[in-house]
Design an enzyme around this catalytic site. Structure first.
Site, PDB file in Angstrom:
ATOM      1  N   ARG A 160       0.841  -1.218   0.000  1.00  9.55           N
ATOM      2  CA  ARG A 160       0.000   0.000   0.000  1.00  9.55           C
ATOM      3  C   ARG A 160       0.872   1.263   0.000  1.00  9.55           C
ATOM      4  O   ARG A 160       0.564   2.241   0.684  1.00  9.55           O
ATOM      5  CB  ARG A 160      -0.948   0.042   1.207  1.00  9.55           C
ATOM      6  N   SER A 237     -11.063   0.875   3.638  1.00  8.25           N
ATOM      7  CA  SER A 237     -10.297   0.521   4.838  1.00  8.25           C
ATOM      8  C   SER A 237      -9.667   1.789   5.391  1.00  8.25           C
ATOM      9  O   SER A 237      -9.005   2.511   4.666  1.00  8.25           O
ATOM     10  CB  SER A 237      -9.170  -0.445   4.495  1.00  8.25           C
ATOM     11  N   GLU A 333      -4.931   4.997   6.608  1.00  8.14           N
ATOM     12  CA  GLU A 333      -4.627   4.823   5.190  1.00  8.14           C
ATOM     13  C   GLU A 333      -4.878   6.097   4.380  1.00  8.14           C
ATOM     14  O   GLU A 333      -4.083   6.436   3.505  1.00  8.14           O
ATOM     15  CB  GLU A 333      -5.506   3.682   4.630  1.00  8.14           C
TER      16      GLU A 333
HETATM   17  P1  NAP Z   1     -10.568 -10.284   5.469  1.00  7.92           P
HETATM   18  O1  NAP Z   1     -10.810 -11.338   4.454  1.00  7.92           O
HETATM   19  O2  NAP Z   1     -11.522 -10.078   6.591  1.00  7.92           O
HETATM   20  O3  NAP Z   1      -9.105 -10.440   6.073  1.00  7.92           O
HETATM   21  C1  NAP Z   1      -8.593  -9.503   7.030  1.00  7.92           C
HETATM   22  C2  NAP Z   1      -7.174  -9.139   6.639  1.00  7.92           C
HETATM   23  O4  NAP Z   1      -6.396 -10.301   6.652  1.00  7.92           O
HETATM   24  C3  NAP Z   1      -7.112  -8.545   5.262  1.00  7.92           C
HETATM   25  O5  NAP Z   1      -6.909  -7.169   5.396  1.00  7.92           O
HETATM   26  C4  NAP Z   1      -5.978  -9.275   4.557  1.00  7.92           C
HETATM   27  O6  NAP Z   1      -4.832  -8.476   4.317  1.00  7.92           O
HETATM   28  C5  NAP Z   1      -5.558 -10.354   5.527  1.00  7.92           C
HETATM   29  N1  NAP Z   1      -5.698 -11.664   4.849  1.00  7.92           N
HETATM   30  C6  NAP Z   1      -6.822 -12.417   4.735  1.00  7.92           C
HETATM   31  N2  NAP Z   1      -6.536 -13.573   4.086  1.00  7.92           N
HETATM   32  C7  NAP Z   1      -5.239 -13.522   3.764  1.00  7.92           C
HETATM   33  C8  NAP Z   1      -4.352 -14.415   3.073  1.00  7.92           C
HETATM   34  N3  NAP Z   1      -4.782 -15.576   2.573  1.00  7.92           N
HETATM   35  N4  NAP Z   1      -3.064 -14.036   2.915  1.00  7.92           N
HETATM   36  C9  NAP Z   1      -2.616 -12.860   3.400  1.00  7.92           C
HETATM   37  N5  NAP Z   1      -3.398 -11.977   4.051  1.00  7.92           N
HETATM   38  C10 NAP Z   1      -4.691 -12.303   4.252  1.00  7.92           C
HETATM   39  O7  NAP Z   1     -10.365  -8.907   4.684  1.00  7.92           O
HETATM   40  P2  NAP Z   1     -11.437  -7.836   4.227  1.00  7.92           P
HETATM   41  O8  NAP Z   1     -11.363  -6.682   5.140  1.00  7.92           O
HETATM   42  O9  NAP Z   1     -12.767  -8.479   3.949  1.00  7.92           O
HETATM   43  O10 NAP Z   1     -10.805  -7.412   2.859  1.00  7.92           O
HETATM   44  C11 NAP Z   1     -10.648  -8.303   1.787  1.00  7.92           C
HETATM   45  C12 NAP Z   1      -9.622  -7.746   0.833  1.00  7.92           C
HETATM   46  O11 NAP Z   1     -10.077  -6.521   0.261  1.00  7.92           O
HETATM   47  C13 NAP Z   1      -8.313  -7.438   1.520  1.00  7.92           C
HETATM   48  O12 NAP Z   1      -7.274  -7.770   0.639  1.00  7.92           O
HETATM   49  C14 NAP Z   1      -8.374  -5.954   1.744  1.00  7.92           C
HETATM   50  O13 NAP Z   1      -7.120  -5.338   1.774  1.00  7.92           O
HETATM   51  C15 NAP Z   1      -9.166  -5.493   0.551  1.00  7.92           C
HETATM   52  N6  NAP Z   1      -9.867  -4.257   0.848  1.00  7.92           N
HETATM   53  C16 NAP Z   1      -9.212  -3.077   0.689  1.00  7.92           C
HETATM   54  C17 NAP Z   1      -9.865  -1.904   0.990  1.00  7.92           C
HETATM   55  C18 NAP Z   1      -9.185  -0.581   0.871  1.00  7.92           C
HETATM   56  O14 NAP Z   1      -9.827   0.429   0.977  1.00  7.92           O
HETATM   57  N7  NAP Z   1      -7.877  -0.540   0.740  1.00  7.92           N
HETATM   58  C19 NAP Z   1     -11.170  -1.906   1.438  1.00  7.92           C
HETATM   59  C20 NAP Z   1     -11.775  -3.115   1.631  1.00  7.92           C
HETATM   60  C21 NAP Z   1     -11.127  -4.288   1.328  1.00  7.92           C
HETATM   61  P3  NAP Z   1      -4.665  -7.524   3.016  1.00  7.92           P
HETATM   62  O15 NAP Z   1      -5.494  -6.331   3.295  1.00  7.92           O
HETATM   63  O16 NAP Z   1      -3.192  -7.236   3.035  1.00  7.92           O
HETATM   64  O17 NAP Z   1      -5.093  -8.292   1.822  1.00  7.92           O
END
Ligand code: NAP
Length: 337
Positions: A160, A237, A333
């Site tokens: 990021r 996020s 962020e």
């Molecule tokens: P989640 O599935 O509830 O998981 C929580 C966190 O654990 C995530 O942030 C993700 O990191 C990490 N994670 C889960 N499985 C993983 C794996 N197999 N390997 C490595 N890291 C893992 O996450 P969530 O909040 O629903 O989000 C799902 C994805 O959408 C994530 O990648 C998240 O970053 C992305 N997202 C981004 C935004 C934004 O505004 N930047 C908003 C919503 C969702 P990572 O975040 O590093 O992937």
């Protein structure tokens, strides 16, 4: 076209925070930036406003990047090269590449914002970061008064993170990204290692997903978990997932069973900020008009009528709660203007 004066920025930030720009100009071509040249006013480069906390009025010039266009610029035996204008909506661009039969970006479906903003924070979701398919970009440098090309190495991408963030160029208004080229390899394998995606595809009884199948699954997951900014203003996020050293992660896991831990290539361990916030009691909780979303604790929401100061108050309270329970620091962020 001369800049407009005293423009309301509320519709231009997805948290719907109030604030006015002393001057505002909609940018539809790189040439317009050259015409603006050096102004003595502070500049701010605005994209989709989906990663922005507006503190109030901005006594400077807001350049709203709406440069359009998307086209195939080159194709060889190994990949398609696609260029898009900085102002293109990111999600629409991803869906357009898929409709053309060029897979690769599907895991980044439904991320809010523009194409030009994507490299700045190296947007990522479901195990894919945009830098993986990034080829190059062109940006107008206000100090040098010329268009500069950046290849992948020059962008110094991190988790990021990028050179543009590290240098603060988006905040200082020094550099405006005008277009981005992506390289989408013809050899493609579905990236479905995140549990949510695998489960969604299994529920749809899809064993060998195509890229549009993966996109459809991710769109469905995101629509279930994340609030629509048009209905409940938010900036996605709100905190980075913290990276801690391995002994710290092990110590925390001893004390907090169930702590999600994701080891990184550099030996550090990524923790899930959303989990920490939920355990600290902030899922669905509010302070005044700003709270953390009930279905996803990592998303800070404006429940109506919030200001930048309200956002800071809730942010500080959440950081304090996580610090007290886990001794872990959360960093925001979005950028603060
Ligand atoms: P989640 O599935 O509830 O998981 C929580 C966190 O654990 C995530 O942030 C993700 O990191 C990490 N994670 C889960 N499985 C993983 C794996 N197999 N390997 C490595 N890291 C893992 O996450 P969530 O909040 O629903 O989000 C799902 C994805 O959408 C994530 O990648 C998240 O970053 C992305 N997202 C981004 C935004 C934004 O505004 N930047 C908003 C919503 C969702 P990572 O975040 O590093 O992937």
């Amino acid at each position: 076209m001369p800049a407009a004066l005293n423009i309301d920025l509320t519709p231009f930030n997805t948290l719907a925070l109030p604030g006015r720009a002393a001057r505002y100009e909609r940018i539809t071509s790189a040439g317009q930036l050259a015409d603006i040249g050096q102004t003595e006013m502070r500049r701010f480069i605005l994209g989709g406003g989906s990663n922005l906390v507006l503190s109030g009025d901005f006594d400077g010039l807001v350049l709203h990047m709406t440069i359009p266009g998307k086209r195939l610029v080159q194709v060889d035996g190994e990949a398609w090269y696609i260029e898009a204008g900085a102002g293109e909506n990111w999600h629409d661009f991803v869906q357009w590449t898929l409709a053309q039969g060029w897979p690769g970006l599907e895991n980044l479906s439904l991320i809010p914002g523009t194409v030009g903003a994507a490299p700045i924070q190296n947007i990522g979701a479901y195990g894919l970061e945009v830098c993986e398919y990034f080829h190059s970009l062109q940006a107008w440098d206000f100090e040098r008064g010329e268009l500069i090309s950046f290849d992948r190495a020059a962008c110094r991408f991190g988790y990021r993170d990028s050179l543009f963030k590290q240098q603060g160029w988006h905040l200082s208004g020094r550099l405006a990204i005008v277009s981005v080229v992506f390289r989408l390899p013809k050899q493609w394998v579905a990236n479905i290692r995140y549990a949510d995606v695998a489960q969604e595809l299994a529920a749809r009884e899809i064993a060998t997903p195509t890229a549009p199948d993966v996109a459809a699954a991710i769109i469905a997951i995101r629509q279930r978990k994340l609030p629509d900014p048009a209905v409940m203003p938010n900036a996605g996020s709100f905190f980075h997932n913290p990276l801690v050293d391995a002994p710290t992660a092990a110590r925390l896991a001893d004390r907090h069973p169930g702590l999600p831990r994701y080891p990184q290539p550099d030996g550090r361990v990524k923790l899930a900020a959303g989990w920490l916030i939920e355990q600290a009691g902030w899922k669905g909780k509010s302070l005044g008009p700003v709270g953390m979303y009930e279905k996803q604790a990592l998303v800070l929401v404006n429940r109506g009528g919030a200001t930048g100061a309200d956002v800071r108050r809730t942010m500080t309270a959440v950081q304090a709660a996580v610090r007290e329970k886990f001794a872990v620091e959360l960093s925001p962020e979005p950028i603060f203007l």
